[in-house]
Design a protein around this motif. Structure first.
Motif: not given
Length: 286
Positions: A24-42
């Motif tokens: 929603d914020d990206a649509a208002r501000r006109g910027c892209p979104v990157r979804f990040v998922s972090v894998v912490d094996h240890w």
């Protein structure tokens, strides 16, 4: 607008709420979104390299990103979206990703690598260290209350928070509610010291107006409500959060640890606010 909005996601309800807020914020501000998922094996004692049966943590991250992308496209189909899986410690990875982001959006608590108590260790750490604004969203949040609240004090650290709050109020078409909380100083060794309460209140009001003067000139289209409250800042800001779409606070922390870096007021607000909270650090607090 430079850089994407980066969203840490792990498939939890809080992360899903963060996804919706971010797009929603990206649509208002006109910027892209990157979804990040972090894998912490240890963190789980799992070997770094997967066995022949595949890596369950990476598979979970892939599912979380797919779900985030689906929710985002359903809500804001025109927002540009990218996804990324990174191996590492979630708090450190997201803190480092903040260097390339216009803002970081996180759920208040998550599953697996994002797990924590109350607000969550990852969101607390990132809010305490990231150079860009960090927005923390609780699960089940739905906004449209017509108001952005921001904490105001007499420190330089509140000025970036004010700028961000005015930008958000303009983007939302909301009223800005500027809250300045004050208390009389206590002198246990000199109880005879007294204060003119009305004089102190008027002085606090002047401070607030001075801080708001410049952003008001830059954002003349944003309606502003000034609120001078006698009481603790955390109590006043939590009260303001009950009628707000977003609560914005600066951070005065300068310590070496995440909790100290975050500052007592912003930390208290993150634990108790009833709407999404944006923590905006100033360069001098980094």
């Amino acid at each position: 607008m430079s850089g994407p909005i980066i969203v840490g996601t792990d498939g939890s309800p809080a992360a899903t709420a963060a996804v919706r807020w971010a797009v929603d914020d990206a649509a208002r501000r006109g910027c892209p979104v990157r979804f990040v998922s972090v894998v912490d094996h240890w963190a789980y004692g799992i070997p770094k390299f997967p066995t022949s049966g595949g890596d369950p943590l990476t598979a979970h991250a892939e599912r979380a990103l797919s779900a985030a992308e689906a929710a985002a496209r359903e809500r804001q189909p025109d927002v540009k979206i990218s996804t990324e899986i990174i191996e590492g410690i979630p708090a450190r990875v997201l803190r480092d990703k903040a260097k390339e982001a216009v803002e970081i959006v996180l759920g208040s608590r998550g599953l697996g690598g994002f797990a924590g108590v109350v607000v969550g260790s990852v969101s607390s750490h990132v809010a305490g260290h990231a150079p860009c604004p960090v927005v923390v969203v609780r699960p089940g949040w739905s906004g449209e209350r017509g108001e952005i609240a921001v904490g105001v004090d007499d420190s330089p650290e509140c000025e970036p928070a004010l700028a961000y709050a005015f930008e958000q109020a303009r983007a939302h078409g909301d009223t800005l509610r500027a809250v300045h909380a004050w208390q009389l100083p206590a002198h246990p060794l000199a109880p005879e010291i007294t204060y003119d309460v009305e004089e102190v209140r008027e002085a606090r009001q002047r401070v607030t107006r001075e801080k708001l003067a410049d952003p008001r000139r830059r954002y003349p289209e944003v309606p502003v409500r000034e609120e001078i409250v006698y009481g603790h800042p955390v109590d006043a800001l939590v009260q303001a959060s009950r009628g707000a779409d977003l609560l914005v606070v600066g951070s005065h922390g300068r310590g070496a640890l995440g909790a100290a870096m975050l500052g007592s007021v912003s930390r208290g607000v993150l634990h108790h606010a009833e709407c999404p909270v944006a923590v905006v650090r100033s360069p001098s607090a980094s």
